[in-house]
Motif scaffolding. Structure first.
Motif, PDB file in Angstrom:
ATOM      1  N   ALA A 288       0.831  -1.210   0.000  1.00  0.00           N
ATOM      2  CA  ALA A 288       0.000   0.000   0.000  1.00  0.00           C
ATOM      3  C   ALA A 288       0.862   1.257   0.000  1.00  0.00           C
ATOM      4  N   ARG A 289       1.934   1.221   0.785  1.00  0.00           N
ATOM      5  CA  ARG A 289       2.843   2.377   0.823  1.00  0.00           C
ATOM      6  C   ARG A 289       3.519   2.592  -0.527  1.00  0.00           C
ATOM      7  N   ALA A 290       3.913   1.500  -1.171  1.00  0.00           N
ATOM      8  CA  ALA A 290       4.571   1.613  -2.478  1.00  0.00           C
ATOM      9  C   ALA A 290       3.640   2.275  -3.490  1.00  0.00           C
ATOM     10  N   ALA A 291       2.341   2.030  -3.351  1.00  0.00           N
ATOM     11  CA  ALA A 291       1.350   2.630  -4.248  1.00  0.00           C
ATOM     12  C   ALA A 291       0.901   4.004  -3.764  1.00  0.00           C
ATOM     13  N   GLU A 292       1.398   4.421  -2.579  1.00  0.00           N
ATOM     14  CA  GLU A 292       1.044   5.714  -1.969  1.00  0.00           C
ATOM     15  C   GLU A 292      -0.473   5.846  -1.812  1.00  0.00           C
ATOM     16  N   VAL A 293      -1.076   4.783  -1.296  1.00  0.00           N
ATOM     17  CA  VAL A 293      -2.522   4.746  -1.081  1.00  0.00           C
ATOM     18  C   VAL A 293      -2.808   4.866   0.420  1.00  0.00           C
ATOM     19  N   PRO A 294      -3.754   5.731   0.841  1.00  0.00           N
ATOM     20  CA  PRO A 294      -4.096   5.854   2.263  1.00  0.00           C
ATOM     21  C   PRO A 294      -4.598   4.531   2.840  1.00  0.00           C
ATOM     22  N   ILE A 295      -4.313   4.313   4.123  1.00  0.00           N
ATOM     23  CA  ILE A 295      -4.701   3.066   4.797  1.00  0.00           C
ATOM     24  C   ILE A 295      -5.704   3.359   5.910  1.00  0.00           C
ATOM     25  N   VAL A 296      -6.776   2.570   5.949  1.00  0.00           N
ATOM     26  CA  VAL A 296      -7.717   2.564   7.072  1.00  0.00           C
ATOM     27  C   VAL A 296      -7.623   1.184   7.713  1.00  0.00           C
ATOM     28  N   VAL A 297      -7.374   1.139   9.033  1.00  0.00           N
ATOM     29  CA  VAL A 297      -7.185  -0.137   9.725  1.00  0.00           C
ATOM     30  C   VAL A 297      -8.517  -0.639  10.281  1.00  0.00           C
ATOM     31  N   ALA A 298      -8.830  -1.904   9.971  1.00  0.00           N
ATOM     32  CA  ALA A 298     -10.014  -2.558  10.544  1.00  0.00           C
ATOM     33  C   ALA A 298      -9.520  -3.665  11.476  1.00  0.00           C
ATOM     34  N   ILE A 299      -9.668  -3.450  12.788  1.00  0.00           N
ATOM     35  CA  ILE A 299      -9.258  -4.464  13.774  1.00  0.00           C
ATOM     36  C   ILE A 299     -10.430  -5.420  13.950  1.00  0.00           C
ATOM     37  N   ASN A 300     -10.303  -6.604  13.352  1.00  0.00           N
ATOM     38  CA  ASN A 300     -11.408  -7.562  13.262  1.00  0.00           C
ATOM     39  C   ASN A 300     -11.389  -8.560  14.431  1.00  0.00           C
ATOM     40  N   LYS A 301     -12.487  -9.292  14.565  1.00  0.00           N
ATOM     41  CA  LYS A 301     -12.655 -10.374  15.546  1.00  0.00           C
ATOM     42  C   LYS A 301     -12.606  -9.871  16.992  1.00  0.00           C
ATOM     43  N   ILE A 302     -13.176  -8.682  17.221  1.00  0.00           N
ATOM     44  CA  ILE A 302     -13.200  -8.146  18.598  1.00  0.00           C
ATOM     45  C   ILE A 302     -14.208  -8.892  19.472  1.00  0.00           C
ATOM     46  N   ASP A 303     -15.041  -9.746  18.838  1.00  0.00           N
ATOM     47  CA  ASP A 303     -16.009 -10.523  19.602  1.00  0.00           C
ATOM     48  C   ASP A 303     -15.366 -11.715  20.300  1.00  0.00           C
ATOM     49  N   LYS A 304     -14.131 -12.034  19.968  1.00  0.00           N
ATOM     50  CA  LYS A 304     -13.464 -13.184  20.573  1.00  0.00           C
ATOM     51  C   LYS A 304     -12.980 -12.860  21.985  1.00  0.00           C
ATOM     52  N   ASP A 305     -12.950 -13.901  22.827  1.00  0.00           N
ATOM     53  CA  ASP A 305     -12.550 -13.708  24.231  1.00  0.00           C
ATOM     54  C   ASP A 305     -11.094 -13.275  24.368  1.00  0.00           C
ATOM     55  N   ASN A 306     -10.225 -13.751  23.477  1.00  0.00           N
ATOM     56  CA  ASN A 306      -8.802 -13.418  23.580  1.00  0.00           C
ATOM     57  C   ASN A 306      -8.399 -12.238  22.695  1.00  0.00           C
ATOM     58  N   ALA A 307      -9.407 -11.440  22.285  1.00  0.00           N
ATOM     59  CA  ALA A 307      -9.115 -10.265  21.447  1.00  0.00           C
ATOM     60  C   ALA A 307      -8.337  -9.228  22.254  1.00  0.00           C
TER      61      ALA A 307
END
Length: 688
Positions: A288-307
């Motif tokens: 993504a950086r090489a393409a100079e494209v903005p990044i939005v982070v999605a932190i997934n699986k927050i429903d898990k007990d060990n998240a």
């Protein structure tokens, strides 16, 4: 008379007193007159002095004014003379320029590049250098004075021009070309939906996130429609559309870039809250950086007990992505694709980033887009999914797509509904092309068939020219020429090492090698052998690959060969940095690569007279020719490296034998053949 005498005696003192008073009065009057006279005289003297001083000042002022006037006149005359001189010089220079064409050259220039500037064959330049007592090859770099003498010999006038100025002029020229090509593209710009690619480590939930978005954010009018996997789809949030590319992963993203299709506006980086940042996560970040494209982070699986979202944020900061709530600029959202939690918040974050990027296009111009998927449908014929980048594509439009053309018979959206038009950022499945195009081909709408045929001919000529030149891939052997020509401003490097500890020392060494004309940029680093993904990134970023104590997988080697990507292998850091330093300065000696021509299996051993032996061989692939280099393998062991001394078909000498035929092979200084040996025929070819 006594009384008279008394009276007289009284009068006498009074008269005397009066006389004295009169005399005193006269004296006083005289003194006053004298004082007045003196005062008058002094006043006259003072007045005269003032007049004299005023006269002197006036005279001095007149003199000063006259002097200034004279100086101004002289200055004006000098200025006129200078201007006249400059105009005369400029006129002379213009006259000379009209007579002799001027060629701009930098402080140093390669022989090949100078030949290109002069529009002559490199041999002619080398001959001219030889006449001047200079022995040079085609890759040699010469200084300005030498180049100036050679250019003068060809009837041109050399002019020194720093490389930076040439690059700026080239950029300005390219800008004019683009403006001419796109016409009114910059007019009537309107906001368009952002185009999103989802990336991340395997099993972190990329596909599940795409499905969750599709299921929860379909357009109301299309609810209940059957989803068609056409390569992209659109979702809506608060009335605003977002376009998602349907193939997740950085490999597909970079493959599109390798075809020249930079269509992604924003990347969603999916990281599992229970797993954290993994190697493919880092790889996705670098792509993504090489393409100079903005990044939005999605932190997934927050429903898990060990998240553990905070651990993920910490790991991301270590990878160079600092989340907003930690004081950085990267937007993030905590989600559960499985439970469909936080999806709306994520999409709102995407729209926020899109608003900051100010994504716009002109919907009123002729349509232009990119093929993101293509196939041959047995019932409907060639089908291509086009992502419109600008303009509006309508039914009945005549279009050119890569090496084919056609008329749009019908278009369908991602739920199979027929649509009459497709605006910027809209994916549409198009029916009506002459044949199936390639993924990454560009679509251009034209006025009619005549214009389509003309554009096809131009596209074909450009492809043939590109194929003849072998592309513009960065190669250390030709790097200096590309830098001098202004084609390379950054040397993008992909680094693969055997151990993590080698990366930082090499990174530090590489970052110190940049010059004013070109910067060395490490766009991706990792451990393990060189993969096809590395080659695709190098192709998309116009970079080269450096392997330190690692090898390249066979698929990566084949892909690099067809893509023209330069792969360099090293086991000493000094040799690595030394090669790049020499390449930047145009001093790197040419390198040679091994090309395998063919292989053969030994099926019998014959006597060839005077103690010599010949191998009765079957050519399994490629070909064998006389005098070619050969390597004898027995299992994993290499027994000998030599050359083919004799080659026969039956009893006749042969110049060449190809795959599928049998032949007798004699090898110089080698007779120890055994049935089952493998012969590998190869030659060394100059790289670049």
């Amino acid at each position: 008379m006594p009384r008279a005498s008394k009276q007289e005696n009284k009068v006498a003192p009074a008269a005397e007193k009066k006389a004295k008073e009169t005399a005193a009065a006269k004296e006083t009057t005289a003194a006053k007159e004298t004082a007045a006279t003196k005062k008058t005289a002094a006043a006259k003297e003072t007045a005269a002095a003032k007049e004299t001083a005023a006269a002197k000042e006036t005279a001095a002022a007149k003199e000063t004014a006259a002097a200034k006037k004279t100086a101004a006149a002289k200055e004006t005359a000098a200025t006129k003379e200078t201007v006249a001189t400059k105009e005369t010089a400029a006129a002379k220079e213009t006259a000379e320029a009209k007579k002799v064409p001027v060629i701009d050259i930098p402080r140093s220039i390669g022989v090949r590049q100078m030949a290109d500037l002069l529009q002559v064959d490199s041999i002619q330049v080398i001959k001219q250098l030889m006449r001047n007592g200079i022995m040079a090859n085609i890759n040699q770099v010469i200084d300005y004075d030498t180049a100036a003498a050679i250019i003068t010999g060809f009837g041109f006038k050399p002019r020194f021009k720093p490389l930076k100025d040439q690059q700026m002029a080239k950029a300005a020229e390219e800008s004019k070309k683009l403006k001419k090509h796109y016409g009114k593209e910059a007019e009537n710009l309107q906001p368009r939906p952002p185009i999103i690619t989802v990336m991340g480590h395997v099993d972190h939930g990329k596909t599940k996130l795409l499905d969750a978005i599709r299921q929860t954010n379909v357009v109301d009018s299309e609810a209940g429609g059957i989803t068609q996997h056409i390569g992209a789809y659109q979702a809506t949030v608060d009335g605003q559309k977002i376009t998602f590319l349907d193939t997740p992963g950085h490999e597909a993203f970079t493959a599109m870039r390798a075809h020249g299709a930079n269509i992604t506006d924003i990347t969603i980086l999916v990281v599992a809250a229970d797993d954290g940042v993994m190697p493919q996560t880092i790889e996705a970040i670098n792509h993504a950086r090489a393409a100079e494209v903005p990044i939005v982070v999605a932190i997934n699986k927050i429903d898990k007990d060990n998240a553990n979202p905070n651990l993920v944020k910490q790991q991301l900061s270590e990878a160079g992505l600092l989340i907003e709530e930690w004081g950085g600029k990267i937007v993030s959202a905590e989600i559960s694709a499985k439970e469909k939690l936080g999806i709306k918040e994520l999409l709102e974050s995407v729209l926020l980033v899109a608003e900051m990027e100010e994504l716009k296009a002109n919907p009123d111009r002729a349509a232009a887009g990119v093929v993101i998927e293509a196939k041959m449908d047995k019932n409907r014929g060639p089908l291509a999914t086009i992502l419109i980048q600008s303009g509006t594509l309508k039914e009945s439009d005549t279009v050119v797509v890569g090496s084919t053309w056609g008329r749009v018979r019908s278009m369908f959206n991602d739920v199979g509904k027929r649509i009459k038009k497709a605006e910027p950022s809209t994916p549409a499945e198009v029916l009506g092309l002459g044949k199936v195009p390639q993924v990454g081909d560009t679509l251009t709408a034209v006025a009619d068939e005549r214009h389509a045929q003309a554009l096809l001919a131009r596209n074909k000529a450009e492809m043939e020219e590109k194929a003849a030149k072998g592309g513009e891939a960065v190669n250390l052997n030709t790097l200096y020429d590309q830098i001098s020509a202004g084609k390379v401003k950054e040397l993008n490097v992909i680094l693969k090492t055997d151990v993590q500890g080698s990366i930082e020392p090499i990174r530090g060494s590489l970052e110190q090698l940049g010059m004013d004309e070109v910067k060395v940029r490490l766009i991706h680093s990792g451990t393990g052998n060189i993969s096809e993904s590395d080659v695709m990134l190098a192709t998309a970023s116009n970079g080269l690959i450096i392997g330190f104590n690692v090898t390249a997988a066979e698929g990566a080697r084949n892909l690099a060969s067809t893509s023209g990507v330069d792969i360099r292998h090293y086991n000493v850091i000094y040799n690595l940095t030394d090669d790049i330093t020499k390449a930047l300065k145009g001093m790197l000696e040419p390198t040679y690569v091994e090309v395998i021509d063919g292989r053969a299996e030994v099926r019998a051993v014959f006597s060839a007279g005077k103690g010599a032996k010949a191998a009765g061989s079957y050519i399994t692939d490629g070909k064998v020719t006389r005098n070619v280099s050969v390597r004898v393998h027995r299992g994993k062991e290499v027994l000998a490296e030599s050359t083919v001394s004799s080659l026969k078909r039956f009893k006749d000498d042969a110049k060449e034998v190809t795959a599928g035929y049998e032949c007798g092979v004699g090898i110089k200084d080698f007779n120890d053949f055994e049935v089952g040996d493998t012969l590998e025929f190869y030659r060394m070819e100059k790289s670049g």
